[in-house]
Design an enzyme around this catalytic site. Structure first.
Site, short mmCIF file in Angstrom:
data_model
loop_
_atom_site.label_atom_id
_atom_site.label_comp_id
_atom_site.label_asym_id
_atom_site.label_seq_id
_atom_site.Cartn_x
_atom_site.Cartn_y
_atom_site.Cartn_z
CG MET A 53 34.08 38.58 38.16
SD MET A 53 32.34 38.09 37.94
CE MET A 53 31.52 39.43 38.79
CE LYS A 107 33.42 42.99 38.45
NZ LYS A 107 33.86 43.35 37.08
CB SER A 109 41.06 36.01 35.23
OG SER A 109 39.74 36.33 35.60
CG ASN A 168 39.29 34.59 39.31
OD1 ASN A 168 39.36 33.47 39.82
ND2 ASN A 168 38.13 35.14 39.01
CB CYS A 191 41.43 40.97 38.76
SG CYS A 191 41.08 39.29 38.13
#
Length: 394
Positions: free
Chosen positions: A316, A276, A19, A106, A104
Site C-alpha cells: 500500500m 495496517k 490499486s 496508491n 490510499c
C-alpha cells in the site's frame, strides 16, 4: 409491477500505483450523496458491488480484493494553497460499510491526472509541456500531498518507461510528496505510545515486540521471525491460512486499542482500513509473485503487509510512507531489520518486487518528526463514462 430505470453517474475507472478505483467528481453525484452519510455509503457500495456474501463483487465495479474495492470523490478546493480536495472510501467486500478512516497512497497517484483532465486545476497552473504540480488536500486525514504530473502537448502523459513492481506494464512516472505525514491532529504523535518499540500483549496469541507508528497511515510493524515467518512470504502463504489471518486480525485489534485509534476492541471490526499490520525481516533472496528473482543485495529490508484482512499483493502506498518513516528512525523494528542507523531512503522487498522510498526524520524537543516522504508511482485512465445502478435510497 413497474420498475424504475437505473440512474447513470459520470465516473472514471483508474489505476493508481498498484490499486484501481472508481473516481467521481463531487458535483456529479446525486444531491443526497454529496454529503457524508448513509446515502453516500449506499451509493458507493452499490457501485462497487458490496456487500457480497459470495466475496466476488460480480454485480459491481470491484474485483474482490482490497486493492480494487476503492472509490474516490474529488472537488475543486477552496482551501488556500490547494487545487483539489480528495476523499477516499475503502469499500468492504462482504460487509455493509465504507471505511473513511485513512488514505490510499496508491490511488493518490491518480488524483492529479484526474483533476487536470477534469478541469479541477486552474488552467494557468498547468503547463502544456513539462511537469504540472498539483496540490492535493487529503480530506480523510487532513494532509497535503503534492503530485508532480508529466504533461505532453497540453494533456496528461500516461505512457512512459517507468516500471513499478506489481504493475504489469510501464507508464509515466508521477512523483508524490506526502507533506508532514506523521502529524495526527491536535496533540498527535508519530509514535502514539511514546516509544519506537513496545511490548504488545495479545491475549490468546502471544507477546510481541511492535513498532506502532502514525505516518502515512497508522501501522503496526512486527518481527517476522517472532511470528514464525521469513519475510519472503507471498499471498498464498498467508491468505490460504485462516488461522494466520485470524491471528493477525487479533493482533491488529489490540494494536489499534494500544494506539488509541479505537476505544474498545469490538470497534476494530468496522475499522478494517486502519491500522495496517506488517512484518519485517532482514534481506534475503526470494522469488517475487511474477517469478522475478529478488537478490539479497537488491533490498535493505523485507516487508509484508496486510490490508482489509488479507496479505497485500504488493505494498500500500500509505504503508510505504510508514515504512520510509520508520526506517529513518533509529531503533524501530523496520530500522533494525534494515541494519540500523539513520537513513533518508530505503529499498524494501514486497511480494511483487521492490520499491525505494524516502523520508527525513528529525528528533525535535524529544519527539520524532518527519517533514516529507517521497515515492514514485504511475497512473492511467482505464475507462471513462457512466456507471449504472439501481436507485436505492440515494
Amino acid at each position: 409491477m413497474a420498475h424504475a430505470p437505473q440512474i447513470r453517474i459520470p465516473a472514471t475507472y483508474m489505476r493508481g500505483g498498484t490499486s484501481k478505483g472508481v473516481f467521481f467528481k463531487l458535483d456529479d453525484l446525486p444531491a443526497s450523496a454529496r454529503v457524508p452519510g448513509p446515502a453516500r455509503d449506499a451509493l458507493l457500495m452499490r457501485v462497487i458491488g458490496s456487500p457480497d456474501p459470495y466475496g466476488k463483487q460480480i454485480d459491481g465495479m470491484g474485483a474482490a480484493t482490497s486493492s480494487t474495492s476503492k472509490t474516490v470523490i474529488l472537488s475543486k478546493s477552496s482551501r488556500p494553497g490547494h487545487d483539489v480536495d480528495y476523499l477516499f472510501g475503502q469499500v468492504a467486500i462482504d460487509q455493509p460499510f465504507v471505511d473513511w478512516s485513512g488514505n490510499c497512497g496508491n490511488l493518490s497517484a491518480a488524483v492529479g491526472p484526474f483533476a487536470i483532465t477534469n478541469g479541477l486545476v486552474d488552467a494557468d497552473r498547468v503547463p502544456a509541456n513539462g511537469i504540472a504540480v498539483v496540490r492535493i488536500w487529503q480530506a480523510n486525514i487532513g494532509k497535503t500531498i503534492v503530485a508532480h504530473v508529466p504533461m505532453t502537448d497540453g494533456a496528461v502523459q500516461e505512457t512512459g518507461d517507468f516500471e513499478l513492481d506489481g504493475v504489469t506494464f510501464p507508464a509515466a512516472e508521477i512523483q508524490l510528496e506526502f507533506m508532514n505525514p506523521a502529524e495526527e491532529g491536535d496533540g498527535g504523535s508519530m509514535f502514539p505510545t511514546g516509544n519506537v518499540v513496545d511490548e504488545l500483549d495479545v491475549p490468546g496469541v502471544g507477546r510481541f515486540k511492535a513498532t506502532m507508528i502514525n505516518s502515512g497511515i497508522p501501522t503496526i510493524f512486527l518481527d517476522a521471525e517472532a511470528l514464525g515467518y521469513k519475510g519472503t512470504e507471498l499471498q498464498d502463504d498467508i491468505n490460504g491460512d485462516p488461522a494466520a489471518l485470524a491471528r493477525f486480525e487479533t493482533i491488529r485489534a489490540h494494536g489499534a486499542l494500544r494506539m488509541g485509534l479505537i476505544g474498545k476492541l469490538e470497534e476494530a471490526a468496522s475499522r478494517q482500513h486502519t491500522p495496517k499490520v506488517a512484518f519485517v525481516a532482514p534481506p534475503r533472496e526470494y522469488l517475487a509473485s511474477s517469478g522475478k528473482r529478488i537478490a539479497q543485495s537488491d533490498v535493505d529490508v523485507l516487508v509484508r503487509a496486510l490490508s482489509m484482512g488479507k496479505l497485500h499483493h504488493a505494498m500500500m502506498g500509505t504503508a510505504s510512507v510508514a515504512i520510509a518513516t520508520a526506517a529513518a528512525v533509529p531503533g524501530t523494528l523496520v530500522n533494525l531489520a534494515a541494519g540500523g542507523g539513520q537513513r533518508d531512503t530505503v529499498c524494501f522487498g514486497h511480494p511483487s518486487g521492490t520499491l525505494r522510498v524516502g523520508a527525513k526524520a528529525e528528533l525535535v524537543d524529544g519527539e520524532w518528526t518527519v517533514t516529507k516522504a517521497i515515492m514514485s508511482r504511475s497512473a492511467r485512465i482505464l475507462m471513462e463514462g457512466r456507471v449504472h445502478l439501481p436507485r436505492d435510497g440515494f
